[in-house]
Design a protein around this motif. Structure first.
Motif, PDB file in Angstrom:
ATOM      1  N   VAL A  72      26.849  29.221  38.673  1.00  0.00           N
ATOM      2  CA  VAL A  72      27.503  28.881  37.412  1.00  0.00           C
ATOM      3  C   VAL A  72      28.805  29.659  37.320  1.00  0.00           C
ATOM      4  CG1 VAL A  72      27.365  29.040  34.906  1.00  0.00           C
ATOM      5  CG2 VAL A  72      25.347  28.406  36.212  1.00  0.00           C
ATOM      6  N   ASP A 109      25.138  33.513  37.793  1.00  0.00           N
ATOM      7  CA  ASP A 109      26.307  33.323  36.936  1.00  0.00           C
ATOM      8  C   ASP A 109      27.429  34.186  37.500  1.00  0.00           C
ATOM      9  OD1 ASP A 109      28.226  33.159  34.982  1.00  0.00           O
ATOM     10  OD2 ASP A 109      26.848  33.513  33.317  1.00  0.00           O
ATOM     11  N   ALA A 123      23.376  23.870  34.390  1.00  0.00           N
ATOM     12  CA  ALA A 123      22.478  24.132  35.518  1.00  0.00           C
ATOM     13  C   ALA A 123      21.025  23.919  35.101  1.00  0.00           C
ATOM     14  CB  ALA A 123      22.693  25.550  36.036  1.00  0.00           C
ATOM     15  N   THR A 130      28.402  25.661  32.947  1.00  0.00           N
ATOM     16  CA  THR A 130      27.635  26.535  32.060  1.00  0.00           C
ATOM     17  C   THR A 130      26.212  26.666  32.587  1.00  0.00           C
ATOM     18  OG1 THR A 130      26.790  24.770  30.633  1.00  0.00           O
ATOM     19  CG2 THR A 130      28.943  25.718  30.036  1.00  0.00           C
TER      20      THR A 130
END
Length: 142
Positions: A67, A35, A108, A104
Motif C-alpha cells: 500500500v 504500508d 487492499a 489505501t
C-alpha cells in the motif's frame, strides 16, 4: 522488523514476550499488507532483506500486498530492480493504472475480502479484473 513480524504471527501482538507459547497457528497468516507510505528511500541492503522476507511469505502461501499512495520513483525503481514487485499481489485495475501498489489499506482489504469470500486459489495477478472482480467491488477502487 523480522522479529516483530514473527512475534505478530506467533502471538497476534508485538507486546507478547518472545518466550511465551505460540497462541496462533502458522496457517492463520494468509495475507500481509505492507504500508510503504512515507518510504522516501531504501538502499540495496534493505531491499534485499525486504525481498527475502516477502519471498519467505510467498513460499509459505501468504499473499503480500503493498500500500502506498505515493512512492518516489527512486524507491519504485529499487523495489522493481530487486524483484520485490514481482512477488506481491495486485489486481489488474492497479496494473492498468501503472503499478502494483494499492492506494489505501482499505483498497487492499477489499481484495483480501474478495479472495476470502470466493476462495480464490490463484493470485489475482493472473486474471483480468473483468473476469475476477465483480463491478460492486471495482467501484470501491475508483
Amino acid at each position: 522488523m523480522k522479529s516483530r513480524l514473527k512475534r505478530l504471527e506467533k502471538f497476534g501482538s508485538s507486546n507478547q514476550h518472545p518466550a511465551a507459547p505460540r497462541s496462533r497457528e502458522k496457517s492463520m497468516t494468509r495475507f500481509i499488507i505492507f504500508d510503504v507510505n512515507g518510504m522516501t528511500a531504501i538502499d540495496s541492503s534493505a531491499a534485499l532483506v525486504l525481498h527475502d522476507l516477502i519471498e519467505m511469505y510467498v513460499k509459505h502461501g501468504t499473499k503480500v500486498l503493498l500500500v502506498a499512495h505515493f512512492v518516489p520513483i527512486k524507491v519504485k525503481n529499487i523495489l522493481s530492480n530487486s524483484r520485490i514487485l514481482e512477488l506481491v499481489e495486485y489486481d489488474e485495475l492497479n496494473r492498468q493504472q501503472g503499478d502494483v501498489f494499492f492506494k489505501t489499506i482499505q483498497d487492499a482489504l477489499h481484495l483480501v475480502d474478495y479472495i476470502e469470500a470466493c476462495g480464490e486459489a490463484e493470485p489475482m495477478r493472473r486474471r483480468s479484473t473483468e473476469e475476477s472482480i465483480p463491478p460492486s467491488i471495482l467501484n470501491n477502487f475508483v
